[in-house]
Design an enzyme around this catalytic site. Structure first.
Site, PDB file in Angstrom:
ATOM      1  N   LYS A  96      40.631  27.016  29.254  1.00 42.92           N
ATOM      2  CA  LYS A  96      41.540  26.640  29.278  1.00 42.92           C
ATOM      3  C   LYS A  96      42.714  26.582  28.443  1.00 42.92           C
ATOM      4  O   LYS A  96      42.978  27.281  27.668  1.00 42.92           O
ATOM      5  CB  LYS A  96      42.426  26.163  30.589  1.00 42.92           C
ATOM      6  CG  LYS A  96      41.591  26.880  31.868  1.00 42.92           C
ATOM      7  CD  LYS A  96      41.444  26.390  32.550  1.00 42.92           C
ATOM      8  CE  LYS A  96      40.864  26.488  34.305  1.00 42.92           C
ATOM      9  NZ  LYS A  96      41.211  25.486  35.739  1.00 42.92           N
ATOM     10  N   GLN A 108      42.018  19.513  36.972  1.00 42.94           N
ATOM     11  CA  GLN A 108      40.384  19.916  37.634  1.00 42.94           C
ATOM     12  C   GLN A 108      40.376  19.731  38.843  1.00 42.94           C
ATOM     13  O   GLN A 108      39.507  18.397  38.670  1.00 42.94           O
ATOM     14  CB  GLN A 108      39.499  20.191  36.424  1.00 42.94           C
ATOM     15  CG  GLN A 108      38.818  21.011  36.367  1.00 42.94           C
ATOM     16  CD  GLN A 108      38.874  22.653  36.481  1.00 42.94           C
ATOM     17  OE1 GLN A 108      40.220  23.065  35.871  1.00 42.94           O
ATOM     18  NE2 GLN A 108      37.979  23.174  36.685  1.00 42.94           N
ATOM     19  N   ASP A 148      48.680  26.029  39.047  1.00 41.47           N
ATOM     20  CA  ASP A 148      47.458  25.968  40.023  1.00 41.47           C
ATOM     21  C   ASP A 148      48.284  26.807  41.438  1.00 41.47           C
ATOM     22  O   ASP A 148      47.367  27.093  41.623  1.00 41.47           O
ATOM     23  CB  ASP A 148      46.443  24.621  40.353  1.00 41.47           C
ATOM     24  CG  ASP A 148      45.791  25.103  39.306  1.00 41.47           C
ATOM     25  OD1 ASP A 148      44.908  26.375  38.913  1.00 41.47           O
ATOM     26  OD2 ASP A 148      44.858  23.924  39.572  1.00 41.47           O
TER      27      ASP A 148
HETATM   28  N1  GUN Z   1      38.121  23.569  40.377  1.00 34.47           N
HETATM   29  C1  GUN Z   1      37.671  25.252  40.594  1.00 34.47           C
HETATM   30  N2  GUN Z   1      38.813  26.570  40.286  1.00 34.47           N
HETATM   31  C2  GUN Z   1      39.785  25.701  39.727  1.00 34.47           C
HETATM   32  C3  GUN Z   1      41.264  26.117  39.511  1.00 34.47           C
HETATM   33  O1  GUN Z   1      41.551  27.355  39.582  1.00 34.47           O
HETATM   34  N3  GUN Z   1      41.845  24.504  39.373  1.00 34.47           N
HETATM   35  C4  GUN Z   1      41.814  23.777  39.083  1.00 34.47           C
HETATM   36  N4  GUN Z   1      42.745  22.736  39.230  1.00 34.47           N
HETATM   37  N5  GUN Z   1      40.408  23.528  40.000  1.00 34.47           N
HETATM   38  C5  GUN Z   1      39.440  24.541  40.515  1.00 34.47           C
END
Ligand code: GUN
Length: 291
Positions: free
Chosen positions: A52, A96, A119
Site C-alpha cells: 500500500k 491493518q 477502508d
Molecule cells: N486485512 C485484510 N484486508 C484488509 C483491508 O482491506 N484493510 C485492512 N485495514 N485490513 C485488511
C-alpha cells in the site's frame, strides 16, 4: 473463457489517479496523504501494508507507515488513531487487520474519524453505503464493482451468489450488487458456512463471488456453463517446491471452474490488485471531500 485482468485494470486506475495528482500538483495544492497502521509482525499483513505504501509512491501520494510492536496496548493504539484523526496533513488512514488478540478491533475501528476511514469499515460508512449515500466503500467490494463495470459485464437481473458474509467483503458485496447501479440490480443470495446444499445454489448462479477463505473450495461440478466467477480468496498454502515455502491459492479451483466460465478472475492478479487500486481511489476521494 476470458480472464478478468485485475493487474491491467488496476494499472489503468492508477494511471488515472496519477494524472489527477499531476493536476493537483500543477495547481500548487496538497497531494493526498495516506497513513497505514500496522500492529505486530504478521507476514501477510506486513506484505499488504508495504504494498500500500509502495502504491502511494507510484501515483504520487504522500504516505506514512506507523509500525507498532505486537504488545502495543489498546490505549496506545487509540492514542495513535486520535493523533491521525486530528492531524490535518493526513487525508485518510487504515489500521491493518487482523489485530493482535488482546486488542478490541471494534473499539479501534469505531475510533477512526469516518471522514478519514478510507477502508470504509466504520459503521457510519457502512450505514451510508447501505443507504446508497456518498461513502467510502471498502476497497475489495469497490474493486469488484469496478472490475465488472470496466469489462461491461451485465449484472442486471442476474442471480449473484456471494459465498461468505464477512463485514469486509461478503456482506457489503451482497448489498452493493442488489442496489441500483451499473454493476448492480442483481438478485443476490448470500451463502455461508450454515448454508444447506450449497452446490444446488451455486449451480443456479450466473455470477459467483467466492469470499469464504477456504482454498480451492469452489469446484467445476458446483457451477453451470457460462458462469462468471470472482475469486476473493488469497490463502498461503504450504508448498515445499516453492522457494518461499508457500503458494497463493484462491477460493476457486481454477482449472475445473475456468473450463466452464465465461469470465473468471485469477489468483494472484485478479481481485488483489483491484483492492489496492481502490484504496488509492478512496484516499483521493478523502482529499477531495476534505477541501
Ligand atoms: N486485512 C485484510 N484486508 C484488509 C483491508 O482491506 N484493510 C485492512 N485495514 N485490513 C485488511
Amino acid at each position: 473463457m476470458t480472464i478478468l485482468d485485475g493487474n491491467k485494470i488496476s494499472d489503468d486506475i492508477k494511471a488515472e489517479i496519477t494524472r489527477e495528482v499531476e493536476l493537483i500538483k500543477s495547481k500548487g495544492e496538497k497531494v493526498p496523504h495516506l497513513a497505514a497502521v500496522l500492529v505486530g509482525t504478521d507476514g501477510a499483513s506486513m506484505t499488504y501494508v508495504n504494498s500500500k505504501v509502495k502504491d502511494c509512491a507510484m501515483v504520487g501520494f504522500d504516505s506514512t507507515l506507523i509500525d507498532l510492536p505486537e504488545e502495543t496496548t489498546q490505549e496506545k493504539l487509540l492514542k495513535v488513531i486520535h493523533d491521525l484523526n486530528t492531524n490535518d496533513d493526513i487525508d485518510g488512514f487504515i489500521v491493518q487487520l487482523p489485530l493482535p488478540g488482546h486488542i478490541d478491533e471494534h473499539e479501534v475501528l469505531m475510533a477512526i474519524n469516518p471522514d478519514k476511514d478510507v477502508d470504509g469499515f466504520h459503521p457510519t460508512n457502512v450505514g451510508k453505503m447501505t443507504l446508497d449515500l456518498p461513502a467510502f466503500i471498502s476497497a475489495t467490494p469497490y474493486g469488484i464493482l469496478e472490475l465488472l463495470e470496466r469489462y461491461n459485464i451485465e449484472t442486471s437481473g442476474k442471480h449473484v451468489v456471494v459465498i461468505g458474509r464477512s463485514h469486509i467483503v461478503g456482506r457489503p458485496m451482497s448489498i452493493l450488487m442488489s442496489q441500483k447501479r451499473k454493476a448492480g440490480n442483481a438478485t443476490v443470495t448470500v451463502a455461508h458456512s450454515r448454508t444447506v446444499n450449497l452446490k444446488a445454489i451455486t449451480q443456479q448462479a450466473d455470477i459467483i463471488i467466492a469470499a469464504l477463505g477456504i482454498p480451492e473450495f469452489l469446484r467445476g461440478d458446483m457451477v453451470k456453463d457460462g458462469v462468471i466467477v470472482i475469486d476473493v480468496g488469497i490463502t498461503r498454502v504450504p508448498d515445499s517446491t516453492k522457494k518461499r515455502g508457500y503458494r497463493l491459492a484462491g477460493d476457486v479451483h481454477f482449472d475445473s471452474v475456468s473450463a466452464k466460465s465465461e469470465y473468471i478472475t485469477p489468483v494472484p492478479g485478479g481481485v488483489g490488485p483491484m483492492t489496492r487500486a481502490m484504496l488509492l481511489k478512496n484516499t483521493l476521494l478523502a482529499r477531495k471531500w476534505r477541501l
